[in-house]
Design an enzyme around this catalytic site. Structure first.
Site, mmCIF file in Angstrom:
data_model
loop_
_atom_site.group_PDB
_atom_site.id
_atom_site.type_symbol
_atom_site.label_atom_id
_atom_site.label_comp_id
_atom_site.label_asym_id
_atom_site.label_seq_id
_atom_site.Cartn_x
_atom_site.Cartn_y
_atom_site.Cartn_z
ATOM 1 N N GLY A 69 15.782 4.999 7.399
ATOM 2 C CA GLY A 69 17.196 4.819 7.654
ATOM 3 C C GLY A 69 17.310 4.274 9.042
ATOM 4 N N GLY A 126 11.078 6.028 2.552
ATOM 5 C CA GLY A 126 12.471 5.939 2.948
ATOM 6 C C GLY A 126 12.615 5.718 4.428
ATOM 7 N N ASP A 147 1.197 9.790 15.070
ATOM 8 C CA ASP A 147 0.407 9.643 13.845
ATOM 9 C C ASP A 147 -0.903 8.932 14.162
ATOM 10 O OD1 ASP A 147 -0.155 9.999 11.194
ATOM 11 O OD2 ASP A 147 0.952 8.241 10.514
ATOM 12 N N VAL A 177 0.823 -1.195 0.000
ATOM 13 C CA VAL A 177 0.000 0.000 0.000
ATOM 14 C C VAL A 177 0.854 1.240 0.000
ATOM 15 C CG1 VAL A 177 -2.127 -0.838 0.980
ATOM 16 C CG2 VAL A 177 -0.224 -0.212 2.470
#
Ligand SMILES: *[C@@H]1O[C@H](CO)[C@@H](O)[C@H](O)[C@H]1NC(C)=O
Ligand SMILES: *[C@@H]1O[C@H](CO)[C@@H](O)[C@H](O)[C@H]1NC(C)=O
Ligand SMILES: *[C@@H]1O[C@H](CO)[C@@H](O)[C@H](O)[C@H]1NC(C)=O
Ligand SMILES: *[C@@H]1O[C@H](CO)[C@@H](O)[C@H](O)[C@H]1NC(C)=O
Ligand SMILES: *[C@@H]1O[C@H](CO)[C@@H](O)[C@H](O)[C@H]1NC(C)=O
Ligand SMILES: *[C@@H]1O[C@H](CO)[C@@H](O)[C@H](O)[C@H]1NC(C)=O
Ligand SMILES: *[C@@H]1O[C@H](CO)[C@@H](O)[C@H](O)[C@H]1NC(C)=O
Ligand SMILES: *[C@@H]1O[C@H](CO)[C@@H](O)[C@H](O)[C@H]1NC(C)=O
Ligand SMILES: *[C@@H]1O[C@H](CO)[C@@H](O)[C@H](O)[C@H]1NC(C)=O
Length: 854
Positions: free
Chosen positions: A615, A613, A704, A609
């Site tokens: 890291g 990026g 979030d 979905v």
């Protein structure tokens, strides 16, 4: 173990951050950064103790943050209160740092210095400032603070420096009375700098006592009324007293003469109406300002023979009779300004000081005397500026300046302001050269990269402050880097630099520094593509597990040099051997790459979905899964296991059967959510977040929260997912998730039934006949949760409590387990006839409802 895993479902794209178990402060620094722009480029990675500009640590905890003069903008969020080892906070000279001062600052029980000079803070000073038992240095001057001085400041028994000048504070000065504290309790304070506010009321007599050890009392330019309290004479330690520019009345109390250490006395611009007090007890008095105060009678001759007296300004009063400076006036005497009085004669004995001014007195207006004391003085500002140091100045490029050592560079500039200088002669270069050399030696002794300093444009303003421009030139390079600037700024904001005798109290206000070097960002960490998939683990043992796996594929070239297998924390770790280095996991297991490959149908594209990026170094991944495996709560999705194999990093989560809350709200699942069920889901989500915020160790901030990150189990219990993973590590701040809340709330009428919100409610709710009990209270708490400033938002524990109350009020037990499963909520609307279904575009992937249909 023979586990058959098959791909079932794609759920959400994980985009969260998790606390590194290594440094618990990182979470809160990240949260602070969300509310700030222009944080130093060195603020990357998961360890703030690793070369972050302005951050100092002790035992891996952040103990000092000094970020002065780096053009920081935004607000100071309540997260600062979580940096529990913090001792020093200096955010001075960031004038775009605005908003109110969060009361969470009161949680910093170890804070010794709070320095916010020359920022844009406003709103009231929080009472919570009084709960900082270690605080000794408090400098909040040059902001826009309003409201009263909080009485709680009186609890700061260690306070040595209190500077709240240059704000908009009002009301009277708080005094203790047995039940409430007050400023009179600050017996260790040496500095009360309250000038240039709107303070009113009388100066409380109880403010002063012989227990006080104040050196500087600066109350100038306020609206203080009443008389000068007698008790002031008890503060024997006083060196500088400024009560000028207020509306004080009456006599100057005679015992002020007891203050034998007073250097500078400013009583100008008041409505005093007595005789000039006897000041001869002030053996070291140097500077006397009493203009425009209604003084009358004759000037006693003794005042001119005080040994150190240099300046006597008594203009604009009602002084009369004959002026006599005596046969032996002090040889320091420079300026005697008696203009605009009623002096009718002058007894001349053996000359008089060069700067004697008697203009606008009968002695000058009623006669044609030629004496120079009747000449109007030619006022001129000194044009002093530091001259080159035996060299020829360079012609420099735009914005560069030639330093006193004749090198072109970008200086750090600002204004140095002395609040009670003892000089009346601004043309005497000696005072500036002594200031310059004392500054240089202070910078040198603190090993700061300073080549030279220059001073210029001395002026006195209406408040009798001496202002100078200051330029500090860099050594080593043609410009400063951030750490250089913050360290220099700290020397001035923290008063580490002490000017020579005679300059008195000072402050510095920096200009923006536009020329930082060291843009040399630290190499950003290797990027990798994260693919988030959900898989179901079938089989005899695991009954029904759908898992979300996060796959972090390391692809960048840098990876080769940085994340070699050799330095990977997992290198020595063979899952079958249980050797050292193994992550400390509680109940999570490891999967091989092959296992997950099989269960995800070779990570098929149909399962994606989203991708993005990431890291993350091996050590960070290990720390992360260790932390995630410790988080267990019935309202949080649990970690089942992980894969660290074949260069991949994946997280495997528990499968939650009813998918996301968004799917159910939109009608895609066919589950009908009534008001009570919605309250229950909200409560579950709130309890999950409360656990993360208040009980997890270290605490985790979700960052979030949204309906796609709240999953529903078979009994429609809410399970919060995606806590832990984060915004990309090692990237610049442009990708920061913000804790600011966007949007406006209009058309709401709190006076009406259901706040007049019926129109905007989900028709499933508003069409139903059921009572929407507690909706108003629910909206209230929701609005508080999205308040603009973080510290006005409730804690999650308060939210939980409020929702429980709403449910109880509506006759429902918040802790009752639902006996029914989701099927009983699947109303007739199952399928396509949900009113909102068409508003959502179907984003691909299989959904539980479809699976069931199959
Ligand atoms: C002390 O002062 C506070 C605030 O000014 C006031 O509320 C309180 O009643 C006072 N207490 C006494 C004992 O006077
Ligand atoms: C202060 O001054 C008053 C009168 O002006 C005097 O009676 C008193 O003794 C003095 N106190 C001290 C401590 O010098
Ligand atoms: C002024 O004060 C000084 C010292 O306190 C004292 O010696 C002197 O007599 C006083 N002068 C007058 C005129 O009261
Ligand atoms: C000076 O002023 C005082 C008080 O205003 C007054 O009593 C006195 O007579 C005046 N002296 C002269 C010489 O005018
Ligand atoms: C001195 O400088 C101040 C501030 O720059 C200015 O306001 C004032 O007019 C100047 N005075 C003279 C005499 O130039
Ligand atoms: C200048 O100031 C210094 C120190 O304050 C003093 O020693 C010197 O006499 C002054 N020079 C002049 C010309 O006034
Ligand atoms: C900043 O400047 C100082 C002195 O000029 C230097 O020692 C230091 O290494 C610099 N820091 C960075 C991160 O470049
Ligand atoms: C300035 O900061 C240091 C700590 O770095 C402290 O020891 C010192 O006392 C401070 N200076 C003042 C005047 O408070
Ligand atoms: C300071 O910050 C503001 C807003 O964040 C920005 O517009 C401005 O360019 C910055 N100035 C410098 C010198 O970095």
């Amino acid at each position: 173990m023979d586990i058959r895993i098959k791909l079932l479902l794609v759920l959400v794209f994980i985009h969260v951050w998790l606390a590194s178990g290594q440094n618990q402060d990182i979470v809160y620094l990240q949260a602070l950064m969300d509310n700030w722009k222009n944080t130093p480029p060195s603020w990357v990675g998961s360890d703030p103790c690793d070369k972050w500009d302005g951050v100092t640590c002790t035992d891996s905890r952040v103990t000092s943050i000094t970020l002065a003069s780096i053009n920081l903008s935004g607000e100071l969020s309540g997260d600062i209160g979580q940096l529990s080892e913090l001792q020093m906070l200096d955010l001075s000279y960031n004038k775009d740092l605005t908003g109110s001062l969060t009361s969470d600052i009161g949680n910093l029980k170890k804070l010794k210095s709070l320095i916010l000079v020359g920022c844009g803070f406003n709103g009231p000073l929080p009472e919570a400032l009084g709960s900082l038992p270690e605080l000794s240095y408090l400098a909040l001057n040059f902001n826009g603070f309003t409201g009263r001085i909080p009485p709680s400041l009186g609890k700061l028994t260690k306070l040595y420096w209190l500077d709240i000048a240059d704000n908009k504070l009002s009301g009277s000065m708080p005094i203790s009375n047995g039940t409430t504290p007050g400023l009179d309790l600050l017996v260790n304070a040496k500095h009360f700098h309250f000038g240039r506010n709107q303070l009113s009321g009388e100066i409380p007599p109880n403010l002063f006592s012989s227990k006080m050890t104040l050196k500087h009392v600066l109350f100038e330019d306020n609206q203080l009324t009443g008389t000068i309290p007698l008790t002031l004479g008890l503060v024997q330690t006083l060196e500088v007293l400024r009560l000028d520019r207020n509306v004080l009345r009456g006599d100057v109390p005679s015992n002020i003469n007891n203050l034998t250490l007073i250097n500078q006395l400013f009583l100008s611009n008041n409505k005093l109406n007595g005789l000039l007090p006897n000041l001869t007890g002030m053996a070291v008095l140097n500077y006397l300002m009493m203009q425009e105060t209604g003084l009358r009678g004759e000037v006693p001759v003794e005042v001119f023979s005080i040994p150190q007296i240099e300046t006597v300004v008594l203009r604009d009063n009602q002084l009369n009779g004959t002026l006599d400076v005596g046969p032996s006036y002090s040889n320091h005497l420079q300026l005697v300004d008696m203009s605009n009085n009623k002096i009718s004669a002058f007894t001349q004995r053996s000359g008089y000081p060069a700067d004697l001014i008697l203009t606008d007195n009968p002695i000058c207006t009623n006669s044609n005397t030629r004496e120079s004391y009747c000449d109007h003085p030619t006022e001129s500002n000194s044009t002093y500026s530091t001259s080159p140091n035996n060299c020829i100045p360079e012609t420099c490029g735009l914005y560069q300046t030639s330093s006193p050592n004749c090198a072109c560079s970008y200086p750090y500039t600002g204004t140095l302001v002395f609040r009670a200088p003892s000089f009346s002669d601004l043309g005497n270069a000696t005072i500036y050269t002594s200031l310059q050399s004392s500054m240089m030696s202070s910078f040198e002794s603190h090993k700061l990269p300073v080549d030279s300093v220059s001073l210029g444009d001395p002026t006195k303003n209406a408040d009798d402050y001496l202002k100078l421009t200051l330029s500090i030139f860099p050594a080593d390079d043609d410009r400063f880097n951030r750490s250089g600037i913050t360290r220099i700024a700290f020397m001035l904001s923290n008063q580490t630099y002490k000017p020579p005798h005679g300059f008195g109290p000072y402050f510095f206000i920096a200009d923006n520094y536009d020329f930082f070097s060291g843009a040399a960002k630290r190499k950003s960490k290797s990027m990798s593509i994260g693919v988030i998939i959900g898989v179901s683990v079938g089989g005899c043992i695991l009954v029904l597990l759908l898992i979300i796996a996060g796959i972090y594929a390391y692809r960048q070239k840098e990876r080769a040099e940085r994340a070699t297998i050799k330095n990977s924390p997992f290198a020595s770790w063979d899952p079958d051997k249980g050797s050292g280095g193994r992550p400390q996991l509680k109940g999570a297991r490891s999967f091989t790459f092959e296992e997950l490959k099989a269960c995800t149908n070779n990570f098929s594209a149909a399962a994606n979905v989203g991708s993005g990026g990431y890291g993350m170094g091996g050590l960070e991944f290990k720390t992360e899964i260790e932390l995630l495996s410790r988080v267990h709560h019935k309202n949080l999705v649990s970690l089942v296991g992980f894969c660290f194999d074949a260069g991949e990093q994946m997280l495997v989560y528990e499968y939650i059967v009813n998918g996301t809350l968004k799917d159910s709200l939109s009608g895609r699942t066919g589950i009908r959510l009534d008001w009570m069920r919605r309250l229950k889901i909200t409560l579950g989500a709130a309890r999950g977040l409360q656990y993360l915020h208040e009980l997890a160790d270290p605490p985790i901030i979700h960052r979030d929260v949204k309906s796609t990150n709240i999953l529903l189990d078979e009994r429609l219990n809410a399970k919060v997912s995606d806590f832990g993973l984060s915004k990309p590590l090692g990237e610049g701040d442009q990708t920061h998730v913000t804790t600011q809340v966007k949007g406006t709330m209009e058309a709401m009428d709190t006076g009406k039934d259901l706040y007049n919100l019926r129109e905007v409610l989900d028709p499933l709710l508003s069409l139903s006949s059921e009572q929407l009990q507690g909706l108003e209270r629910f909206v209230d708490v929701a609005l508080r949760c999205v308040h603009e400033t973080g510290n006005r938002r409730p804690k999650m524990s308060e939210v939980v409590k409020e929702i429980e109350n709403i449910m109880e009020m509506a006759g429902m037990n918040p802790d009752a387990e639902s006996t029914s499963t989701s099927e009983s909520y699947e109303g007739k609307s199952k399928g396509n006839n949900h009113p909102y279904l068409n508003d959502f575009s179907y984003s691909g992937g299989l959904l539980p409802a479809d699976l069931e249909a199959k």
